[in-house]
Design a protein around this motif. Structure first.
Motif, PDB file in Angstrom:
ATOM      1  N   SER A  72     -59.629  11.184 -31.153  1.00  8.52           N
ATOM      2  CA  SER A  72     -59.007   9.891 -31.435  1.00  8.52           C
ATOM      3  C   SER A  72     -58.455   9.257 -30.166  1.00  8.52           C
ATOM      4  CB  SER A  72     -57.888  10.073 -32.466  1.00  8.52           C
ATOM      5  OG  SER A  72     -57.247   8.847 -32.717  1.00  8.52           O
ATOM      6  N   THR A  93     -61.383   7.999 -28.099  1.00 13.03           N
ATOM      7  CA  THR A  93     -61.958   6.800 -28.726  1.00 13.03           C
ATOM      8  C   THR A  93     -61.083   5.585 -28.470  1.00 13.03           C
ATOM      9  OG1 THR A  93     -63.020   8.129 -30.436  1.00 13.03           O
ATOM     10  CG2 THR A  93     -62.711   5.797 -30.915  1.00 13.03           C
ATOM     11  N   MET A  94     -59.773   5.739 -28.606  1.00 18.07           N
ATOM     12  CA  MET A  94     -58.859   4.620 -28.369  1.00 18.07           C
ATOM     13  C   MET A  94     -58.914   4.170 -26.909  1.00 18.07           C
ATOM     14  SD  MET A  94     -56.954   2.358 -29.431  1.00 18.07           S
ATOM     15  CE  MET A  94     -55.964   2.479 -30.868  1.00 18.07           C
ATOM     16  N   GLU A 114     -61.442   4.532 -24.815  1.00 22.03           N
ATOM     17  CA  GLU A 114     -62.742   3.877 -24.594  1.00 22.03           C
ATOM     18  C   GLU A 114     -62.748   2.476 -25.181  1.00 22.03           C
ATOM     19  OE1 GLU A 114     -65.559   6.609 -26.244  1.00 22.03           O
ATOM     20  OE2 GLU A 114     -65.639   7.809 -24.409  1.00 22.03           O
ATOM     21  N   TYR A 115     -62.181   2.338 -26.356  1.00 23.86           N
ATOM     22  CA  TYR A 115     -62.092   1.019 -26.986  1.00 23.86           C
ATOM     23  C   TYR A 115     -61.288   0.065 -26.104  1.00 23.86           C
ATOM     24  CZ  TYR A 115     -60.550  -2.708 -30.064  1.00 23.86           C
ATOM     25  OH  TYR A 115     -60.276  -3.952 -30.579  1.00 23.86           O
ATOM     26  N   GLN A 116     -60.141   0.529 -25.622  1.00 22.37           N
ATOM     27  CA  GLN A 116     -59.292  -0.328 -24.788  1.00 22.37           C
ATOM     28  C   GLN A 116     -60.005  -0.706 -23.487  1.00 22.37           C
ATOM     29  OE1 GLN A 116     -56.470  -1.635 -25.935  1.00 22.37           O
ATOM     30  NE2 GLN A 116     -56.370  -2.882 -24.124  1.00 22.37           N
ATOM     31  N   GLN A 117     -60.753   0.220 -22.916  1.00 18.48           N
ATOM     32  CA  GLN A 117     -61.507  -0.087 -21.703  1.00 18.48           C
ATOM     33  C   GLN A 117     -62.608  -1.108 -21.983  1.00 18.48           C
ATOM     34  OE1 GLN A 117     -62.594   3.846 -20.402  1.00 18.48           O
ATOM     35  NE2 GLN A 117     -60.691   4.105 -19.251  1.00 18.48           N
ATOM     36  N   THR A 118     -63.230  -1.021 -23.143  1.00 19.54           N
ATOM     37  CA  THR A 118     -64.242  -2.013 -23.527  1.00 19.54           C
ATOM     38  C   THR A 118     -63.602  -3.388 -23.682  1.00 19.54           C
ATOM     39  OG1 THR A 118     -65.578  -0.324 -24.619  1.00 19.54           O
ATOM     40  CG2 THR A 118     -65.972  -2.621 -25.263  1.00 19.54           C
ATOM     41  N   VAL A 119     -62.432  -3.427 -24.316  1.00 21.75           N
ATOM     42  CA  VAL A 119     -61.705  -4.695 -24.464  1.00 21.75           C
ATOM     43  C   VAL A 119     -61.379  -5.265 -23.087  1.00 21.75           C
ATOM     44  CG1 VAL A 119     -59.525  -5.731 -25.233  1.00 21.75           C
ATOM     45  CG2 VAL A 119     -60.781  -4.184 -26.749  1.00 21.75           C
ATOM     46  N   THR A 145     -64.462  -6.745 -21.492  1.00 21.07           N
ATOM     47  CA  THR A 145     -64.802  -8.016 -22.132  1.00 21.07           C
ATOM     48  C   THR A 145     -63.891  -9.131 -21.628  1.00 21.07           C
ATOM     49  OG1 THR A 145     -65.597  -6.846 -24.087  1.00 21.07           O
ATOM     50  CG2 THR A 145     -65.057  -9.170 -24.362  1.00 21.07           C
TER      51      THR A 145
END
Length: 131
Positions: free
Chosen positions: A55, A58-59, A61-66, A69
């Motif tokens: 978890s 995943t969080m 990685e998600y924040q890095q993707t944001v 972007t």
């Protein structure tokens, strides 16, 4: 009816506001990642359970993707502000024809007319599939 100069000034202001908003969001995202990293360091471990570790990853990685972007959109906004300053705003970077005003009002940082943007996206998709 507004003049072209007034319209362009309105667009420039919108782009500057968007730039400020993106910078603020990016800084918040960086603070979040730093706080998460510090919190995990304070605990002495990333996570004590594999599901928690997954978890956390995943969080992050998600924040890095944001963040990526936000950085990409900020880059496009800065390029649009440069085009305004240079007198090239509203001209498609591929074909050199004017970009539809409706498109620029919807996406003020648009660099391409709709037809060239569609071709550009298809080419990116083709490259992505072949890699």
């Amino acid at each position: 009816m507004t003049s072209d100069r007034e319209w362009l000034e309105t667009i420039r202001k919108r782009l500057e506001q968007r730039r400020e908003e993106l910078v603020r969001q990016h800084q918040q995202g960086l603070r979040f990642l730093a706080a998460e990293g510090q919190s995990q360091a304070d605990e002495g471990t990333v996570a004590s359970h594999p599901a928690d570790a997954a978890s956390d990853v995943t969080m992050a990685e998600y924040q890095q993707t944001v963040l990526r972007t936000l950085e990409e959109e900020l880059h496009e906004v800065l390029l649009a502000l440069d085009r305004i300053a240079e007198g090239r705003y509203g001209i498609c970077v591929d074909c050199g024809r004017p970009i539809e005003r409706e498109r620029l009002e919807a996406v003020p940082w648009a660099a391409r007319c709709i037809a060239d943007q569609e071709r550009f996206e298809k080419e990116l998709e083709r490259q992505y599939r072949s890699s």
